[in-house]
Scaffold this motif. Structure first.
Motif, short mmCIF file in Angstrom:
data_model
loop_
_atom_site.label_atom_id
_atom_site.label_comp_id
_atom_site.label_asym_id
_atom_site.label_seq_id
_atom_site.Cartn_x
_atom_site.Cartn_y
_atom_site.Cartn_z
N MET A 48 -15.82 61.44 -42.63
CA MET A 48 -15.02 60.93 -43.76
C MET A 48 -13.64 60.64 -43.52
SD MET A 48 -14.99 59.87 -46.61
CE MET A 48 -16.76 60.14 -47.45
N GLU A 49 -12.78 61.72 -42.87
CA GLU A 49 -11.52 61.99 -42.54
C GLU A 49 -10.95 60.65 -41.49
OE1 GLU A 49 -9.33 63.56 -44.19
OE2 GLU A 49 -11.14 64.24 -45.45
N GLU A 50 -12.16 60.24 -40.55
CA GLU A 50 -11.76 59.31 -39.69
C GLU A 50 -11.71 57.87 -40.47
OE1 GLU A 50 -14.74 59.22 -36.88
OE2 GLU A 50 -14.29 61.36 -36.30
N MET A 51 -12.69 57.80 -41.31
CA MET A 51 -12.57 56.47 -42.13
C MET A 51 -11.57 56.46 -43.08
SD MET A 51 -16.67 55.84 -43.36
CE MET A 51 -16.99 57.38 -44.09
N LYS A 52 -11.10 57.63 -43.86
CA LYS A 52 -9.85 57.69 -44.66
C LYS A 52 -8.45 57.09 -43.75
CE LYS A 52 -9.77 61.10 -47.49
NZ LYS A 52 -10.04 62.39 -48.08
N ALA A 53 -8.43 57.62 -42.55
CA ALA A 53 -7.33 57.46 -41.46
C ALA A 53 -7.30 55.74 -41.35
CB ALA A 53 -7.44 58.24 -40.36
N GLU A 54 -8.55 55.42 -41.22
CA GLU A 54 -8.49 53.89 -40.84
C GLU A 54 -8.05 53.02 -42.11
OE1 GLU A 54 -11.45 50.69 -38.59
OE2 GLU A 54 -11.96 52.93 -38.68
N ALA A 55 -8.60 53.52 -43.12
CA ALA A 55 -8.33 52.71 -44.47
C ALA A 55 -6.83 52.90 -44.76
CB ALA A 55 -9.16 53.43 -45.82
N ARG A 56 -6.17 53.87 -44.55
CA ARG A 56 -4.95 54.11 -44.75
C ARG A 56 -3.97 53.25 -43.93
NH1 ARG A 56 -1.60 59.55 -46.24
NH2 ARG A 56 0.23 58.54 -47.17
N LYS A 57 -4.39 53.23 -42.73
CA LYS A 57 -3.80 52.45 -41.72
C LYS A 57 -3.75 50.89 -41.99
CE LYS A 57 -5.80 51.82 -37.52
NZ LYS A 57 -6.25 51.94 -36.16
N GLU A 58 -4.92 50.29 -42.65
CA GLU A 58 -5.15 48.94 -43.19
C GLU A 58 -4.31 48.76 -44.38
OE1 GLU A 58 -6.58 46.31 -41.70
OE2 GLU A 58 -7.10 47.88 -39.93
N GLY A 59 -3.92 49.97 -45.30
CA GLY A 59 -3.15 49.76 -46.34
C GLY A 59 -3.96 49.83 -47.56
N LEU A 60 -5.37 50.10 -47.36
CA LEU A 60 -6.45 50.11 -48.36
C LEU A 60 -6.24 51.68 -48.90
CD1 LEU A 60 -9.12 48.30 -46.69
CD2 LEU A 60 -7.60 47.35 -48.48
N ILE A 91 -19.84 56.59 -51.01
CA ILE A 91 -18.89 57.14 -50.15
C ILE A 91 -17.61 56.26 -50.30
CG2 ILE A 91 -20.49 58.08 -48.85
CD1 ILE A 91 -19.49 56.14 -46.48
N ALA A 92 -17.46 55.03 -50.35
CA ALA A 92 -16.38 54.20 -50.59
C ALA A 92 -15.33 54.70 -51.41
CB ALA A 92 -16.74 52.81 -50.90
N PRO A 93 -15.37 55.15 -52.58
CA PRO A 93 -13.96 55.58 -53.28
C PRO A 93 -13.11 56.55 -52.91
CG PRO A 93 -15.85 55.12 -55.11
CD PRO A 93 -16.41 55.31 -53.59
N GLU A 94 -13.82 57.61 -52.13
CA GLU A 94 -13.20 58.79 -51.42
C GLU A 94 -12.31 58.15 -50.37
OE1 GLU A 94 -13.51 62.84 -49.39
OE2 GLU A 94 -15.28 62.17 -50.41
N VAL A 95 -13.09 57.25 -49.59
CA VAL A 95 -12.18 56.77 -48.29
C VAL A 95 -11.00 55.99 -48.48
CG1 VAL A 95 -12.73 54.85 -46.40
CG2 VAL A 95 -14.61 56.44 -47.20
N PHE A 96 -10.96 55.24 -49.78
CA PHE A 96 -9.62 54.57 -50.23
C PHE A 96 -9.03 55.48 -51.22
CE2 PHE A 96 -13.25 51.63 -49.63
CZ PHE A 96 -12.65 50.90 -48.33
N ASN A 97 -9.14 56.82 -51.36
CA ASN A 97 -8.35 57.67 -52.14
C ASN A 97 -8.45 57.15 -53.48
OD1 ASN A 97 -7.34 60.47 -51.97
ND2 ASN A 97 -5.18 59.43 -52.26
#
Length: 405
Positions: A48-60, A91-97
């Motif tokens: 989950m933290e790996e996906m969140k880091a990737e989403a943040r890197k993408e500006g999402l 799981i998606a909403p948490e990934v994008f904060n």
């Protein structure tokens, strides 16, 4: 009303859709597998933290917040198609904060919090460093009438003392959950809607006890969870009161308007995912000598699902448009209408998809059963259908009365 997506929204939507296909859907099963492998389900899975880091890197990141300093700078109408896409996966909403109840708590702190509260609690939430919960519902009173709340928030010098029991505080089971926004009674003698206040309560404060986490139709929703919490003479600084005493209901209305429509936006995504699964299954399974897609009853299910989804989406967009144009208070009838309609549409489509899949539909091999459990709770959460229908009826009667004069 023009509901065409702007070029800006189309770019966001395309980017988000690509991320969903590339990252979210392939990892849905991996999140559950890691939860089961950890020895305890109440710990955040590393993926989950790996996906969140990737989403943040993408500006999402923080797409829900209109302030472009912290979020995407989108209004409700612009955010709607993005929130819908996120709704297709649990799981998606948490990934994008962009997950509840953090989004609602962030909006409360952003609009009503002091500078100190923003620095201490809002910024870590926006950064995804911590999580939070919202403690409003109580086990011993009918929560459909929120004025029934018995939890006390009493001033004692430079502190407030909180005493009471809350439940269905979503997110409190998460080890990253650092605080609750608690709503309770501060002045029982004040006018009806000025008796309650909201206050920030750290979950590690003496006297806070998480009694248990509550499953939803058998799903524990770990590591998020829905907790029953005892507040036993909990003391917090007076600076933790949000806005000021007696503003609890005013804050709640500001919080629940966007919260309700975000749920509805996500439910449109749930229905779209269910319809997609239904159509795929119908075209690949054969019964009684022809594919399910050729069976008249299944064709009716597909047609009814598309019709209902389009109706729900248009009403959701209208409510979002009204919120942006005239504000949450003036849009309350539209918000109430879609809060009744969206869960029922999602449940209708999910039920048809489950029926088409048969035994597979009620298993965890497909996301339908979990989505159904979530969607069913939304006929209760943030106000039951009956209360929203009552609001719509009263507003309609008032409008009709004015028109007759």
């Amino acid at each position: 009303m023009n509901f065409d997506y702007s070029d800006k929204v189309k770019r966001w939507r395309d980017k988000l859709e690509q991320f969903m296909e590339k990252v979210i859907y392939p990892n849905e099963k991996a999140v559950e597998a890691q939860l089961n492998q950890q020895g305890t389900r109440w710990k955040n899975p590393p993926i989950m933290e790996e996906m969140k880091a990737e989403a943040r890197k993408e500006g999402l990141w923080n797409l829900f917040l209109p302030d472009s300093t912290y979020g995407a700078g989108l209004n409700n109408l612009e955010y709607a198609p993005l929130c819908e896409l996120m709704g297709r996966s649990v799981i998606a909403p948490e990934v994008f904060n962009c997950a509840a109840p953090d989004t609602g708590n962030m909006e409360v702190l952003y609009y009503y919090g002091s500078q100190e509260q923003k620095e201490k609690w809002l910024i870590p939430l926006l950064e995804g460093e911590i999580r939070s919960c919202f403690s409003m519902t109580e086990p011993d009173v009918a929560s459909s009438d929120a004025t029934n709340m018995r939890t006390r928030i009493e001033r004692d010098g430079n502190e407030y003392v909180i005493t009471g029991r809350k439940w269905w505080s979503s997110g409190a089971g998460d080890p990253r959950c650092r605080f609750a926004i608690v709503m309770g009674l501060t002045n029982p003698d004040a006018p009806k809607h000025e008796r309650h206040s909201m206050i920030i309560v750290p979950l590690d404060a003496p006297g806070v006890e998480i009694i248990r986490t509550l499953p939803v139709f058998g799903y524990d929703h770990a590591p998020h969870g829905h907790a029953e919490i005892e507040f036993n003479q909990v003391r917090v600084p007076k600076e933790n009161i949000i806005w000021e005493e007696g503003k609890g209901f005013a804050i709640a209305q500001g919080r629940l308007g966007p919260g309700r429509i975000h749920h509805c936006m996500r439910l449109i995504g749930v229905a779209e995912r269910a319809l997609s699964i239904l159509c795929q299954r119908a075209q690949t399974r054969v019964a009684f000598g022809k594919s399910l897609a050729e069976q008249g009853v299944v064709q009716q299910w597909i047609a009814d699902s598309r019709i209902e989804i389009e109706q729900a989406r248009l009403l959701t967009l209208k409510a979002a448009y009204m919120m942006d144009r005239v504000g949450n208070k003036e849009a309350r009838k539209e918000i109430a209408m879609i809060k009744v309609m969206a869960p029922q549409v999602a449940l209708n489509v999910l039920d048809r998809a489950i029926q088409a899949l048969g035994a597979a539909g009620v298993s965890d091999d497909f996301p339908l059963a979990m989505h159904w459990a979530n969607a069913r709770t939304l006929r209760i959460a943030d106000g039951p259908d009956e209360v929203h229908r009552m609001s719509v009826a009263r507003l309609e009667l008032k409008e009709q009365s004015v028109h007759r004069q």
